[in-house]
Design an enzyme around this catalytic site. Structure first.
Site, mmCIF file in Angstrom:
data_model
loop_
_atom_site.group_PDB
_atom_site.id
_atom_site.type_symbol
_atom_site.label_atom_id
_atom_site.label_comp_id
_atom_site.label_asym_id
_atom_site.label_seq_id
_atom_site.Cartn_x
_atom_site.Cartn_y
_atom_site.Cartn_z
ATOM 1 N N GLU A 291 53.801 38.829 -45.881
ATOM 2 C CA GLU A 291 53.478 38.720 -44.453
ATOM 3 C C GLU A 291 54.741 38.581 -43.612
ATOM 4 O O GLU A 291 54.848 39.162 -42.526
ATOM 5 C CB GLU A 291 52.544 37.531 -44.198
ATOM 6 C CG GLU A 291 51.181 37.634 -44.864
ATOM 7 C CD GLU A 291 50.274 38.708 -44.273
ATOM 8 O OE1 GLU A 291 50.676 39.374 -43.296
ATOM 9 O OE2 GLU A 291 49.164 38.887 -44.818
ATOM 10 N N ARG A 295 55.807 41.571 -40.956
ATOM 11 C CA ARG A 295 55.712 41.200 -39.537
ATOM 12 C C ARG A 295 57.087 40.859 -38.958
ATOM 13 O O ARG A 295 57.456 41.344 -37.889
ATOM 14 C CB ARG A 295 54.766 40.008 -39.358
ATOM 15 C CG ARG A 295 53.360 40.310 -39.848
ATOM 16 C CD ARG A 295 52.395 39.175 -39.571
ATOM 17 N NE ARG A 295 51.210 39.307 -40.419
ATOM 18 C CZ ARG A 295 49.983 38.988 -40.052
ATOM 19 N NH1 ARG A 295 49.739 38.491 -38.864
ATOM 20 N NH2 ARG A 295 48.969 39.129 -40.883
ATOM 21 N N ASP A 424 45.296 47.801 -51.019
ATOM 22 C CA ASP A 424 45.390 48.814 -49.955
ATOM 23 C C ASP A 424 46.786 49.395 -49.715
ATOM 24 O O ASP A 424 47.035 50.594 -49.913
ATOM 25 C CB ASP A 424 44.808 48.262 -48.637
ATOM 26 C CG ASP A 424 45.337 46.872 -48.250
ATOM 27 O OD1 ASP A 424 46.177 46.311 -48.988
ATOM 28 O OD2 ASP A 424 44.920 46.349 -47.202
ATOM 29 N N GLU A 559 43.128 49.128 -38.355
ATOM 30 C CA GLU A 559 43.184 50.289 -39.257
ATOM 31 C C GLU A 559 42.501 51.545 -38.716
ATOM 32 O O GLU A 559 43.029 52.666 -38.869
ATOM 33 C CB GLU A 559 42.614 49.936 -40.638
ATOM 34 C CG GLU A 559 43.483 48.975 -41.447
ATOM 35 C CD GLU A 559 43.390 47.516 -41.005
ATOM 36 O OE1 GLU A 559 42.438 47.172 -40.259
ATOM 37 O OE2 GLU A 559 44.267 46.715 -41.389
ATOM 38 N N THR A 648 53.437 48.854 -42.626
ATOM 39 C CA THR A 648 52.004 48.551 -42.643
ATOM 40 C C THR A 648 51.607 47.580 -41.522
ATOM 41 O O THR A 648 50.437 47.270 -41.359
ATOM 42 C CB THR A 648 51.569 48.023 -44.031
ATOM 43 O OG1 THR A 648 50.151 48.019 -44.097
ATOM 44 C CG2 THR A 648 52.119 46.638 -44.306
HETATM 45 C C1 DMJ Z 1 48.092 43.662 -41.154
HETATM 46 O O1 DMJ Z 1 48.826 42.518 -41.329
HETATM 47 C C2 DMJ Z 1 48.617 44.777 -42.001
HETATM 48 O O2 DMJ Z 1 48.155 45.987 -41.511
HETATM 49 C C3 DMJ Z 1 48.229 44.639 -43.444
HETATM 50 O O3 DMJ Z 1 48.630 45.725 -44.227
HETATM 51 C C4 DMJ Z 1 46.736 44.504 -43.565
HETATM 52 N N1 DMJ Z 1 46.220 43.461 -42.735
HETATM 53 C C5 DMJ Z 1 46.652 43.364 -41.362
HETATM 54 C C6 DMJ Z 1 45.816 44.102 -40.358
HETATM 55 O O4 DMJ Z 1 44.503 44.187 -40.604
#
Ligand code: DMJ
Length: 659
Positions: A291, A295, A424, A559, A648
């Site tokens: 995370e 981020r 994912d 998403e 992501t």
């Molecule tokens: C985000 O922190 C990122 O996209 C992660 O890959 C999946 N979860 C959240 C958004 O839903």
């Protein structure tokens, strides 16, 4: 037969007589004191009273902190009067006081008067958005990925080095023992110039009305964050307070590049000032490697690229170096948690496993950090994880299990295959690393192509009656028609692959899947998707999409919007913009909090009472609104997909120039 009952307690029962005796003895003591006082002479009594009076007066005069305390009370009320949340005044952290089991952290109580200061205004939009914080009964599996550690976290906003911090697994940590001293804020400060780097709009044809609506929504979200949560991780818009996860200003950092792209210069300038003067990683706090990489490291690197401002690169280098202890494991598969102040890392308390998606979705960021710093240790660490996973047994037609052990380096909990939570972004990063590196790393491409075939063979089905193509899950050879909203990243990734020369049928599948993701919104009463849907496989039933009661929440996730953006960029079919606009309006209608901010909701099936959860996730600003803005733009050079690859968390990083 029942076992005899164990008696782990002592029973204390007062009989009537006992209780009378007990009361009598208290009375007797009171009476005997009074009798003794009466027996003293008048002179003796006067002397004692005089001495007591002298003692009280001296005590008040020689106790300065009492006066200070009164002063303090006065300034606290001044703060309230000024309508300001004082960031230097850590509020009591009381885990579990407000029943919000969804929180990643202990809840930080707002000043009571802060809540009273502005009564909730009249409801606007759907009823229920101004209601109390929703009590949570169930946590879905998708959320567990993001929540199981953080759910126990304590507040991390204590002053550095002075007070113990509570790790996000709940462990008390001693005073700060930071590994590297930070340069002072002044040394770090860069001039607040905003005219360098990549220039964003005005685009040819200007900014569309829909883009303007996104800018307005961003400003509204930012207003809440600024007023009630400035410098903290997440806004709690209903209680007008904030929550901490890592105590690193997560929302602010996640939103930096969004502000730049949306052209919000004033907001960006203020946020940059905070990064320059307040953001410090010399902090004794446990963070989640994945995370904080996607981020914080991703957000800082991307902002550096857009602005060319070295402040953001310096901060990226600092956090990147502090995360590296995570890789000190027997297998070199990183631990989930790192203490960025102490330079130590560990797995979650209950296991030595890491999540496959987490250890394989930090590569874009660390590889880019190596390229920028010319220090290859970052890239080596993350590349070795990919190489290891490439060779690993236990995959099923290219599909990976959800866990990997940090000691043995082997997959664990074999037999469950999903494109949702815990797996994912493994698939997303296979393709994106291949693109980032100039399409040379063939092992990544092989794994990606094999995985897409694995999805087609094992996980694709069509629902009834509308024949929507969806991606289900496989559990020990049993197919489950369950699809997390998280899976909706897949159409975008498939389309990106096709755009980069992979089979055209990937684009066809992307188009089918993005329509399914859109229907996950359109078929629901609020027009917002639940966290998880169950697709109907029986021809006799009327609905394609069903939702279990525990899965009816919406966390403002990005998403589907993300995939609509990719599909629009590559096909230029306006229907994707129109679908996105419908979804955007539903967010505005059901999740917008009038006093500022947006809130995740608990029940997408009840437009009368969607039940706000009192949390605005940082990815709403980092991802969801950014993808909306880009979807509604007809400037296809705005963060061109031939120049950038999005991590992501929607932070664009440059595709490396070919050497
Ligand atoms: C985000 O922190 C990122 O996209 C992660 O890959 C999946 N979860 C959240 C958004 O839903």
């Amino acid at each position: 037969m029942y076992p005899p009952m164990r008696k782990d307690f002592i029973s204390l029962t007062l009989t009537e007589q006992d209780s009378r005796n007990y009361n009598n003895s208290k009375n007797w003591r009171r009476q005997s004191c009074w009798r003794k006082w009466k027996q003293l002479s008048r002179l003796q009594r006067s002397l004692i009273l005089f001495l007591l009076a002298v003692l009280v007066v001296c005590g008040i005069a020689t106790y300065p902190s009492l006066a200070e305390r009164w002063g303090g009370l006065a300034s606290a009320s001044e703060v309230q009067a000024r309508n300001v949340v004082d960031p230097l005044d850590p509020r009591p952290v009381v885990p579990g006081i407000i029943p919000d089991l969804d929180s990643k952290m202990a809840l930080v109580l707002p000043e009571p008067s802060h809540l009273q200061r502005k009564p909730f205004p009249n409801k606007r939009g759907p009823p229920g958005l101004q209601h109390r914080v929703q009590k949570r009964g169930n946590i879905s599996e998708s959320e567990v990925k993001e929540r199981e550690g953080p759910a126990l976290k304590g507040g991390a906003e204590e002053e550095e080095g002075e007070k113990p911090l509570v790790s996000w697994h709940g462990a008390m940590i001693e005073a700060d023992q930071a590994t590297e001293p930070q340069p002072s804020a002044k040394e770090n400060e860069a001039p607040l110039s905003l005219d360098r780097g990549v220039q964003v709009p005005p685009a040819p044809g200007g900014v569309s009305e829909r883009q303007e609506a996104v800018v307005e929504a961003f400003r509204h979200a930012w207003k809440g964050y600024k007023e009630f949560a400035w410098g903290h991780d997440e806004l709690k818009p209903i209680s007008k307070s904030y929550g901490e996860w890592f105590g690193l200003g997560l929302t602010l950092i996640d939103a930096l590049d969004t502000m730049w792209i949306l052209g919000l210069k004033e907001e960006f300038k203020e946020a940059k000032q905070w990064v320059s003067t307040e953001l410090s990683f010399t902090k004794n706090v446990d963070v989640n490697l994945f995370e904080s990489t996607i981020r914080i490291l991703g957000g800082l690197l991307s902002t550096y690229h857009l602005t060319q401002d070295s402040l953001f690169l310096d901060k990226a280098k600092d956090i990147g170096a502090r995360l590296m202890p995570a890789f000190n494991t027997p297998s070199k598969i990183p631990y989930s948690d790192v203490n960025i102040g102490r330079g130590s890392a560990h797995p979650p308390r209950w296991t030595s496993d890491s999540t496959v998606a987490e250890v394989t979705s930090i590569q874009l960021e660390f590889r880019e950090l190596s390229r920028l710093t010319q220090d290859d240790r970052y890239q080596k660490a993350v590349d070795s994880v990919m190489k290891h996973v490439h060779k690993l047994e236990g995959k099923h037609d290219g599909l990976v299990p959800m866990f990997i052990n940090t000691n043995s380096g082997q997959f664990t909990h074999l037999g469950v295959y999903t494109l949702g939570a815990r797996a994912d972004s493994y698939y997303e990063y296979l393709l994106k690393q291949w693109i980032q590196g100039g399409k040379k790393e063939t092992e990544l491409l092989e794994d990606y192509l094999q995985a897409v075939e694995g999805v087609k063979k094992n996980l694709l089905r069509k629902s009834e009656p509308r024949k929507l193509t969806f991606v289900g899950e496989l559990s020990h050879n049993h197919f489950s028609p369950k699809m997390d909203h998280l899976v909706c990243f897949l159409p975008g990734t498939l389309a990106l692959g096709a755009h980069n020369g992979l089979p055209a049928e990937h684009m066809e599948l992307a188009q089918q899947l993005v329509e399914t993701c859109y229907q996950m919104y359109a078929q629901i009463e609020t027009g917002l998707s639940p966290e998880i849907v169950q697709f109907n496989l029986m021809p006799r039933n009327g609905n394609d999409v069903e939702v279990k009661p525990a899965d009816r929440h919406n966390l403002l996730r990005p998403e589907t919007v993300e995939s609509l953006f990719y599909l629009y960029r590559f096909t230029r079919d306006k229907k994707y913009q129109d679908w996105g606009w419908e979804i955007f309006q539903s967010f505005n209608k059901y999740t917008r909090v009038p006093t500022g901010g947006f809130s995740s909701i608990s029940n997408v099936r009840n437009p009368e009472s969607p039940d706000p959860r009192d949390k605005m996730e940082s990815f709403f600003l980092g991802e969801t609104l950014k993808y909306f803005y880009l979807l509604f733009s007809d400037d296809f050079d705005l963060i061109s997909l031939d120049k950038y690859v999005f991590n992501t968390e929607a932070h664009p990083l440059p595709i490396w120039p070919s050497s």
